[in-house]
Design a protein around this motif. Structure first.
Motif, PDB file in Angstrom:
ATOM      1  N   LEU A  12      38.318  26.538  39.721  1.00 54.74           N
ATOM      2  CA  LEU A  12      39.566  27.265  39.465  1.00 54.74           C
ATOM      3  C   LEU A  12      39.663  27.863  38.059  1.00 54.74           C
ATOM      4  N   PRO A  13      39.325  27.132  36.989  1.00 57.78           N
ATOM      5  CA  PRO A  13      39.397  27.757  35.662  1.00 57.78           C
ATOM      6  C   PRO A  13      38.453  28.953  35.518  1.00 57.78           C
ATOM      7  N   ARG A  16      40.068  31.851  37.236  1.00 57.71           N
ATOM      8  CA  ARG A  16      41.135  32.366  36.371  1.00 57.71           C
ATOM      9  C   ARG A  16      40.566  33.222  35.250  1.00 57.71           C
ATOM     10  N   ARG A  17      39.428  32.811  34.709  1.00 51.86           N
ATOM     11  CA  ARG A  17      38.795  33.588  33.643  1.00 51.86           C
ATOM     12  C   ARG A  17      38.417  34.980  34.157  1.00 51.86           C
ATOM     13  N   ARG A  19      39.831  36.513  36.744  1.00 48.71           N
ATOM     14  CA  ARG A  19      41.091  37.222  36.999  1.00 48.71           C
ATOM     15  C   ARG A  19      41.692  37.747  35.690  1.00 48.71           C
ATOM     16  N   ASP A  20      41.610  36.937  34.636  1.00 51.13           N
ATOM     17  CA  ASP A  20      42.112  37.375  33.329  1.00 51.13           C
ATOM     18  C   ASP A  20      41.327  38.574  32.814  1.00 51.13           C
ATOM     19  N   ASP A  23      42.690  41.500  34.607  1.00 52.95           N
ATOM     20  CA  ASP A  23      44.014  41.830  34.071  1.00 52.95           C
ATOM     21  C   ASP A  23      43.909  42.549  32.731  1.00 52.95           C
ATOM     22  N   TYR A  54      43.462  33.570  45.658  1.00 51.55           N
ATOM     23  CA  TYR A  54      44.483  34.564  45.308  1.00 51.55           C
ATOM     24  C   TYR A  54      44.986  35.395  46.490  1.00 51.55           C
ATOM     25  N   TYR A  61      42.733  43.199  44.138  1.00 51.86           N
ATOM     26  CA  TYR A  61      43.474  42.701  42.980  1.00 51.86           C
ATOM     27  C   TYR A  61      43.395  43.706  41.830  1.00 51.86           C
TER      28      TYR A  61
END
Length: 150
Positions: A12-13, A16-17, A19-20, A23, A54, A61
């Motif tokens: 998960l982390p 997230r990295r 996804r960041d 973003d 997600y 995304y």
């Protein structure tokens, strides 16, 4: 009912990295391989896990982030649709307009005109470009600056 992929908690982390990264650098030409490398897994494992966590693929995304930013720019600036198209990472106005219409329900120019009639005063495009208010300029300067140390 389709089976959903189980995503190990330790992944998960890393997701997230990635996804960041999408973003933050949405205006850059990101591809599946680069996002997967950021997460430290293979492209296809990343694709399955990202979609499971997600609820959308990384490509969807990224397109949503680009269109959201385009909406902000269309509402607040006097930039043309073509300029905004390129600022948010699209190289084709046709592709940008089609994706915008698919996600928002109207064309970028109609969306912009709606806010031009009733919205607040608009930020001049030259100001956006000169003072780095576009995320593209901010992302490029961050990559060059010392804050990108690992």
């Amino acid at each position: 009912m389709a089976a959903t992929a189980r995503v190990p908690g330790e992944l998960l982390p890393h997701l997230r990295r990635a996804r960041d990264l999408a973003d933050r650098d949405y205006a850059q030409p990101l591809d599946l391989g680069e996002l997967a490398a950021t997460a430290g897994v293979s492209k296809y494992h990343f694709l399955r896990c990202f979609a499971a966590v997600y609820g959308r693929t990384p490509g969807v995304y990224l397109a949503e982030r680009r269109v959201e930013r385009a909406q902000d720019l269309l509402r607040a600036t006097n930039l043309t649709v073509t300029e905004i198209c390129h600022l948010v990472g699209y190289t084709s106005v046709g592709s940008f307009s089609a994706k915008f219409r698919q996600l928002v329900g109207t064309s970028p120019s109609v969306y912009q005109a709606k806010f031009a009639e009733h919205g607040a005063p608009r930020i001049p495009g030259c100001y956006v470009f000169m003072h780095g208010l576009s995320d593209r300029n901010t992302a490029i300067s961050e990559k060059r600056g010392p804050s990108r140390r690992t």
